[in-house]
Motif scaffolding. Structure first.
Motif, short mmCIF file in Angstrom:
data_model
loop_
_atom_site.label_atom_id
_atom_site.label_comp_id
_atom_site.label_asym_id
_atom_site.label_seq_id
_atom_site.Cartn_x
_atom_site.Cartn_y
_atom_site.Cartn_z
N ALA A 60 0.82 -1.21 0.00
CA ALA A 60 0.00 0.00 0.00
C ALA A 60 0.86 1.27 0.00
CB ALA A 60 -0.93 -0.01 1.20
N TYR A 61 1.92 1.27 0.78
CA TYR A 61 2.71 2.50 0.89
C TYR A 61 3.35 2.87 -0.44
CZ TYR A 61 2.16 1.86 5.94
OH TYR A 61 1.64 1.69 7.19
N SER A 62 3.68 1.89 -1.27
CA SER A 62 4.29 2.26 -2.55
C SER A 62 3.26 2.47 -3.65
CB SER A 62 5.35 1.23 -2.97
OG SER A 62 4.87 -0.07 -2.86
N THR A 63 2.03 1.98 -3.49
CA THR A 63 1.06 2.16 -4.58
C THR A 63 -0.02 3.20 -4.30
OG1 THR A 63 -0.20 0.27 -3.74
CG2 THR A 63 1.33 -0.17 -5.53
N VAL A 64 -0.41 3.37 -3.02
CA VAL A 64 -1.49 4.33 -2.74
C VAL A 64 -1.07 5.34 -1.67
CG1 VAL A 64 -3.44 2.96 -3.55
CG2 VAL A 64 -2.63 2.62 -1.22
N ASP A 93 6.77 10.54 4.71
CA ASP A 93 7.17 10.05 6.02
C ASP A 93 6.27 8.86 6.37
OD1 ASP A 93 8.24 9.74 8.51
OD2 ASP A 93 6.97 11.30 9.42
N LEU A 94 6.72 7.67 6.01
CA LEU A 94 5.91 6.47 6.23
C LEU A 94 6.73 5.44 7.00
CD1 LEU A 94 4.29 6.22 2.68
CD2 LEU A 94 3.04 6.52 4.83
N PRO A 95 6.09 4.65 7.83
CA PRO A 95 6.83 3.65 8.59
C PRO A 95 7.30 2.50 7.71
CG PRO A 95 4.48 3.41 8.97
CD PRO A 95 4.65 4.62 8.11
N PRO A 96 8.36 1.78 8.10
CA PRO A 96 8.77 0.61 7.34
C PRO A 96 7.76 -0.52 7.48
CG PRO A 96 10.13 0.84 9.31
CD PRO A 96 9.20 2.01 9.28
N GLU A 143 10.66 -2.89 3.67
CA GLU A 143 10.66 -1.75 2.74
C GLU A 143 10.23 -0.49 3.47
OE1 GLU A 143 9.39 -3.82 -1.48
OE2 GLU A 143 7.89 -2.74 -0.33
N GLN A 144 10.86 0.60 3.13
CA GLN A 144 10.38 1.88 3.63
C GLN A 144 10.26 2.84 2.46
OE1 GLN A 144 12.54 3.76 6.85
NE2 GLN A 144 10.71 4.95 7.35
N VAL A 145 9.05 3.30 2.23
CA VAL A 145 8.83 4.27 1.16
C VAL A 145 9.23 5.64 1.70
CG1 VAL A 145 7.11 5.34 -0.33
CG2 VAL A 145 7.01 2.88 0.14
N TRP A 192 0.68 13.07 -15.66
CA TRP A 192 1.86 12.52 -15.02
C TRP A 192 1.50 11.25 -14.26
CZ3 TRP A 192 -0.35 16.79 -12.34
CH2 TRP A 192 -0.68 16.56 -11.00
N TYR A 193 2.53 10.45 -14.01
CA TYR A 193 2.36 9.27 -13.16
C TYR A 193 3.37 9.39 -12.02
CZ TYR A 193 6.43 7.47 -15.73
OH TYR A 193 7.66 7.31 -16.28
N THR A 194 3.30 8.50 -11.07
CA THR A 194 4.20 8.60 -9.93
C THR A 194 4.99 7.31 -9.76
OG1 THR A 194 2.38 7.91 -8.49
CG2 THR A 194 2.79 10.27 -8.67
N GLN A 195 6.17 7.46 -9.21
CA GLN A 195 7.04 6.32 -8.94
C GLN A 195 7.58 6.48 -7.53
OE1 GLN A 195 10.11 5.75 -11.87
NE2 GLN A 195 10.76 3.80 -10.98
N ALA A 196 7.34 5.46 -6.69
CA ALA A 196 7.77 5.55 -5.29
C ALA A 196 9.26 5.29 -5.15
CB ALA A 196 6.99 4.56 -4.45
N LYS A 197 9.85 6.03 -4.25
CA LYS A 197 11.27 5.78 -3.93
C LYS A 197 11.28 5.07 -2.59
CE LYS A 197 15.55 8.44 -3.04
NZ LYS A 197 16.50 7.42 -3.50
N LYS A 198 11.97 3.93 -2.54
CA LYS A 198 11.93 3.18 -1.29
C LYS A 198 13.27 2.52 -1.01
CE LYS A 198 9.81 -0.72 -3.63
NZ LYS A 198 8.60 -1.43 -3.92
N GLU A 199 13.48 2.25 0.26
CA GLU A 199 14.67 1.54 0.69
C GLU A 199 14.26 0.13 1.08
OE1 GLU A 199 16.04 4.26 3.64
OE2 GLU A 199 16.69 5.69 2.09
#
Ligand SMILES: [Zn+2]
Ligand SMILES: [Zn+2]
Length: 747
Positions: free
Chosen positions: A509-513, A604-607, A582-584, A547-554
């Motif tokens: 969810a954090y990377s898609t919505v 600012d989202l939790p892992p 994963e952490q977005v 435009w579209y979006t792309q999440a950056k995550k570790e």
């Protein structure tokens, strides 16, 4: 061109550098056989009344095989698969007024189409009834009591029928056949759930004294027998020799021109599609054009209309999901009668809906599976010479097919994969089974030993002298959605209507919505206004931006347990259980037109952590010779990971969004440079293991992908990924090719 010698109306369109490959399927005569001697006379008469005087050989074969056990029919599009599974069912229902059959369809529209054609056939004793979410409550009792053939969908079976089996006692007692049409749709997470639903159905039927046969129909895939066994838990005879007649078909692979060879940038596939659509329509050829999103379909329609005179332009129409059945049939009628010449559609039309015989079908972008592409192409040239076109997008797999057409047209490697025993999937069904009737050792035969093994781990199950029983309150089935491996998924809600559009698994969810994400649902775009972590809800609104979006995550992975370790391609290849964290941390807004970055926004989202399955390898030092320096080492591994992920869907039917990856120059668990490719669904659904099993072929394809891409230093068609958490930084195409080449040569 194999045996296709006639000059077709489209010949002068299919010229130029854009034509990457031209092939032909030759026409084929039908192979027919007389009706079987033992076929019920009422069925035979009904068929004769419909003008069917004999059977295709595969239909007779399926009929014979169904007498002895389960069957899966996997012949081509429009080959009479429906009659193949209908015959044994109609025969049984006509002969025995007590006999019952259950038909499962993945969509309501398909169930309606089937019900209509069964009614038209008019076999005495066959009373078909649709039992789904739309069936009025007052009709439900009547259908349960008097329908001899019930059509439904897996969701209704799961939450509406099995938990209320007391209402279905007579039906289950007399259940002779279960038909599972479009079986290849039941793969991945959905398929893993449906496999458990079908096991629960077998178990309840057995409790009521019945052993139904399963009749499955699937698009052509590499593992039909395996899929049938995985879905039902029983062996099935595979019927695959297609004996239906076929008109000749011309196949064109079309690649938009390269605008910048060095950067790998091509002209728009939408523009090319509108050019071909306009060209075909202006020649009076009835054409259907499939696009991946509603927006693309609308643009193709508009661009094509702009290229034509007003009269011809008026004979083009867009076709959307969401039309009423009447609107749908009106468009279909106009197409068949030639009043309409061109229709652009999202793939809503793909699943079986009959729109008759068209002259040409254009697929804009590879639809994700060869089976889907074949279904789209199957719209053209059923009765007379047709044209089928694939227009490539810049995606790696599309471009791979343009250069390696035989990988698309001749090979059959794509397998429908599922894993019903994934505890994240299985546990909810063990609970549901215990709710339906106490679970004990005798259920191993239907639910499988794995279900019994999970019972002690399922909360709210209590062990009693009668077996495992449900000690909770409400029916557990409702808490187990069939399209997710986590019961705690985020709901995606349309802000304007309050309607639930879909679910996002909590680990994704954090990377898609995330807030600000552009979310695609049934081909429509939405913008996420708010992600409420507490309520697990994403509020979205329709979005028309470009435009579209792309999440950056570790991302980090930890190896939990290697399950299979083998020496393959000169290195140690492992398959096993891993945990992925994963952490977005942010996202980029990118322009649809050219992929350029418009803005970068921090989040600012939790892992989040989830367990899944992965395939991983540790290259040997000599395979990395010359690549050891940083950041070259990391960039080479990262590029290898991306290109491997791009090609895995060719081997395991899945979307690249179902797969994740991680590459690192030093992994804590292996103590060495390591590449991981993992199943993106918690618990795994068999995708990574398929990669392990097919590693040699998978790597060989990836070498060809990298070696063949004309770009200089990596592009969206080879090493770049639309879902890279590092936003495609640190990618070295040459290094990846060196490594994979050395592996392929067993260095
Ligand atoms: Zn490239
Ligand atoms: Zn990446």
């Amino acid at each position: 061109m194999n045996g296709v010698a006639t000059i077709a109306l489209w010949d002068d369109l299919l010229v130029g550098d854009e034509l990457a490959h031209l092939a032909g399927d030759p026409a084929r005569e039908a192979r027919t056989v007389p009706f079987p001697d033992d076929l019920n006379a009422a069925v035979r008469d009904a068929l004769v009344r419909r003008g069917i005087a004999e059977l295709y050989a595969h239909q007779a074969q399926a009929y014979a095989a169904a007498r002895g056990g389960n069957v899966i029919v996997t012949t081509g599009t429009a080959s009479g698969k429906t009659l193949a599974f209908n015959l044994p069912v109609l025969d049984a229902l006509a002969a025995d007024r007590h006999a019952r059959a259950l038909y499962l369809y993945p969509t309501k529209a398909l169930a309606q189409d089937q019900a209509r054609s069964l009614a038209e056939l008019g076999v005495p004793g066959v009373r078909a009834g649709i039992y789904d979410g739309d069936t009025p409550v007052q009709q439900r009792r009547e259908i349960r009591g008097s329908a001899t053939l019930v059509l439904t969908n897996p969701d209704m079976l799961h939450i509406g029928i099995l938990p209320r089996h007391d209402l279905w006692g007579d039906f289950l007692h007399n259940l002779r056949f279960v038909v599972v049409d479009e079986a290849h749709v039941y793969r991945g997470v959905f398929g893993s759930h449906v496999a458990n639903v079908l096991r629960r159905l077998r178990r309840l039927a057995r409790i009521y004294g019945a052993e139904p046969r399963f009749l499955l129909a699937s698009a052509t895939i590499a593992n039909a027998g395996e899929l049938a066994a995985a879905l039902t838990g029983e062996e099935a005879t595979v019927v695959e020799g297609d004996a239906a007649p076929r008109a000749a078909r011309t196949i064109a692979l079309w690649n938009p021109p390269l605008l910048d060879a060095e950067a790998g940038i091509r002209a728009s596939a939408l523009g090319e599609a509108s050019r071909l659509l306009a060209g075909l329509a202006s020649r009076g050829l009835r054409t259907i054009c499939f696009a991946k999103s509603r927006k693309s379909a609308e643009l193709i329609h508009r661009f094509a209309a702009d290229r034509l005179d007003a009269n011809t332009a008026a004979r083009l129409a867009p076709y959307r999901a969401g039309y009423t059945p009447q609107q749908r049939r009106e468009i279909e009628r106009r197409l068949v009668e030639g009043e309409l010449l061109g229709v652009t559609s999202t793939d809503a039309l793909e699943l079986g809906i009959d729109i008759g015989d068209l002259d040409a079908a254009i697929s804009v972008g590879f639809p994700g599976t060869v089976a889907s592409l074949r279904q789209q192409w199957g719209r053209a040239g059923r009765r007379s010479h047709g044209l089928a076109v694939l227009i490539a997008s810049e995606d790696a797999l599309d471009q791979f097919f343009m250069r390696e057409p035989q990988a698309l047209l001749d090979r059959q490697v794509e397998a429908a994969i599922l894993d019903h025993a994934n505890p994240r999937v299985l546990d909810g069904h063990v609970a549901a089974a215990a709710f339906e009737a106490p679970v004990d050792e005798s259920d191993v035969a239907t639910l499988g030993a794995e279900a019994l093994a999970r019972a002690p781990h399922v909360p709210e199950l209590r062990h009693t002298p009668r077996g495992w029983v449900w000690a909770g309150k409400e029916s557990p089935a409702a808490r187990t959605p069939l399209r997710s491996t986590s019961p705690d998924a985020f709901v995606v809600v349309d802000a304007a209507t309050g309607e639930t559009l879909g679910l996002a698994e909590s680990e994704r969810a954090y990377s898609t919505v995330h807030e600000g994400a552009v979310y695609l649902h049934l081909g429509r775009q939405y913008l996420v206004r708010e992600l409420d972590l507490g309520a697990m809800r994403a509020v979205v609104e329709p979005f028309d931006g470009d435009w579209y979006t792309q999440a950056k995550k570790e991302t980090t992975t930890a190896i939990e347990e290697p399950l299979r370790v083998e020496r393959r391609l000169g290195l140690e290849l492992s398959f096993g259980r891993v945990s992925v964290t994963e952490q977005v941390v942010g996202y980029q807004k990118k322009a649809v037109a050219d992929g350029s970055t418009l803005a970068t926004v921090a989040l600012d989202l939790p892992p989040t952590t989830f367990d899944t399955e992965a395939v991983w390898f540790v290259p040997r030092p000599h395979q990395l010779e010359g690549l050891e320096a940083m950041p070259l080492l990391l960039s080479s591994l990262h590029a290898a990971e991306h290109s491997l992920i791009a090609l895995l869907p060719l081997w395991a039917m899945c979307d690249r969004w179902d797969i994740g990856g991680l590459s690192t120059n030093l992994h804590l668990d292996t103590g060495a440079p390591t590449v991981f490719v993992y199943d993106g669904h918690a618990g795994g659904v068999g995708i990574a293991e398929r990669g392990f099993d097919q590693f040699e072929g998978w790597v060989a394809d990836t070498v060809r992908l990298l070696a063949g891409c004309p770009c200089e230093r990596g592009c969206p068609s080879c090493v770049q990924s639309p879902k890279c958490g590092n936003l495609n930084e640190f990618l070295d195409k040459a290094g990846a090719l060196t490594l994979l080449n050395r592996m392929s040569n067993l260095a």
